[in-house]
Design a protein around this motif. Structure first.
Motif, mmCIF file in Angstrom:
data_model
loop_
_atom_site.group_PDB
_atom_site.id
_atom_site.type_symbol
_atom_site.label_atom_id
_atom_site.label_comp_id
_atom_site.label_asym_id
_atom_site.label_seq_id
_atom_site.Cartn_x
_atom_site.Cartn_y
_atom_site.Cartn_z
ATOM 1 N N SER A 76 0.711 0.945 -4.475
ATOM 2 C CA SER A 76 0.724 -0.392 -3.883
ATOM 3 C C SER A 76 2.163 -0.890 -3.700
ATOM 4 O O SER A 76 2.914 -0.326 -2.903
ATOM 5 N N GLY A 104 -2.563 3.679 -2.449
ATOM 6 C CA GLY A 104 -3.014 2.295 -2.392
ATOM 7 C C GLY A 104 -2.349 1.408 -1.367
ATOM 8 O O GLY A 104 -2.470 0.183 -1.447
ATOM 9 N N ARG A 105 -1.689 2.008 -0.359
ATOM 10 C CA ARG A 105 -1.099 1.171 0.692
ATOM 11 C C ARG A 105 -0.875 1.994 1.947
ATOM 12 O O ARG A 105 -0.558 3.179 1.882
ATOM 13 N N MET A 132 -9.276 -8.033 -6.662
ATOM 14 C CA MET A 132 -8.589 -6.752 -6.481
ATOM 15 C C MET A 132 -9.035 -5.709 -7.491
ATOM 16 O O MET A 132 -8.944 -4.511 -7.242
ATOM 17 N N GLU A 183 -11.219 0.136 -0.884
ATOM 18 C CA GLU A 183 -10.153 -0.865 -0.819
ATOM 19 C C GLU A 183 -9.893 -1.234 0.632
ATOM 20 O O GLU A 183 -10.443 -0.635 1.555
ATOM 21 N N ARG A 209 -12.069 1.488 -5.648
ATOM 22 C CA ARG A 209 -11.369 0.328 -5.111
ATOM 23 C C ARG A 209 -9.864 0.536 -5.239
ATOM 24 O O ARG A 209 -9.382 1.657 -5.391
ATOM 25 N N HIS A 210 -9.115 -0.564 -5.188
ATOM 26 C CA HIS A 210 -7.657 -0.470 -5.115
ATOM 27 C C HIS A 210 -7.043 0.277 -6.298
ATOM 28 O O HIS A 210 -6.063 1.003 -6.140
#
Length: 233
Positions: A76, A104-105, A132, A183, A209-210
């Motif tokens: 992230s 994560g991004r 989140m 996510e 998820r994230h």
């Protein structure tokens, strides 16, 4: 040959966030997690709220440790730190990382278009954090703990949400990018990392998820080991 894997935290994270990687990393990989100011072992230091300040701080921590083969891992917020730190290291003429592992991004050029979450009132800000995932209920429901972590999270969100992408020539470092199936990051956004390198981009999707990284730590470390072993043959 041993490789140092410098790990850069997500928003609100610290070097301790990657303890799970230390226990699952292969023997030839040394996990070297980094603390940003204001958390972990550096909790007494002032928080940073601009991405350039965070990158410069990380650079000063690792600049004398780059003579040995190394790679970067970031989740992230840590992906942007890894990317910009790589650019700075190249500009400084120092040995560059042999691989970037980013989770994560989407690529740095991706604009998510959200409101400035760091400016939200406390109740709405905390609701965003809960949505989140990744934060235990024991923390979310403990007023003392949240009073400690909320300023850290706000500073990190400000760092990310005020970051403005500047297009620069791509480097020639392989990137492995991973994301969770549930996510907000899409496959197309992850592919945007290819714009930043003339080398190969590998994309892997995990269930979750994230913060899928905590459920798949061993698999992620297996991927890291496999990619690095190919490069160091």
């Amino acid at each position: 040959m041993k490789v140092n894997l410098f790990c850069f935290p997500f928003a609100g994270g610290s070097k301790y966030s990657y303890n799970i990687f230390i226990g699952t990393a292969h023997g030839n990989i040394t996990i070297a997690p980094i603390d940003y100011p204001g958390r972990g072992l550096r909790f007494k230091e002032p928080l940073l709220k601009q991405i350039d300040d965070v990158v410069n701080d990380c650079f000063n921590i690792i600049k004398d440790k780059l003579q040995h083969p190394y790679a970067f891992y970031g989740h992230s917020m840590g992906t942007i730190v890894s990317y910009l730190l790589t650019k700075k290291i190249i500009d400084e003429g120092l040995p560059k990382p042999i691989h970037l592992f980013l989770t994560g991004r989407g690529g740095p050029a991706v604009v998510y278009g959200e409101t400035k979450r760091y400016q939200l009132p406390s109740d709405k800000f905390r609701a965003q954090i809960k949505e989140m995932g990744g934060s235990p209920d024991e923390v979310l429901n403990d007023e003392d703990l949240m009073s400690f972590f909320e300023p850290i999270l706000r500073a990190d969100f400000q760092t990310l949400e005020e970051y403005v992408y500047k297009q620069t020539p791509p480097f020639d470092i392989p990137i492995t990018a991973m994301f969770g199936s549930e996510e907000r990051v899409t496959y197309e956004q992850v592919l945007e990392w290819q714009k930043e390198t003339t080398s190969k981009l590998t994309v892997k999707k995990f269930e979750g998820r994230h913060f899928f990284i905590f459920d798949h730590a061993k698999s992620i470390m297996d991927i890291v080991a496999q990619r690095l072993s190919v490069q160091l043959v």
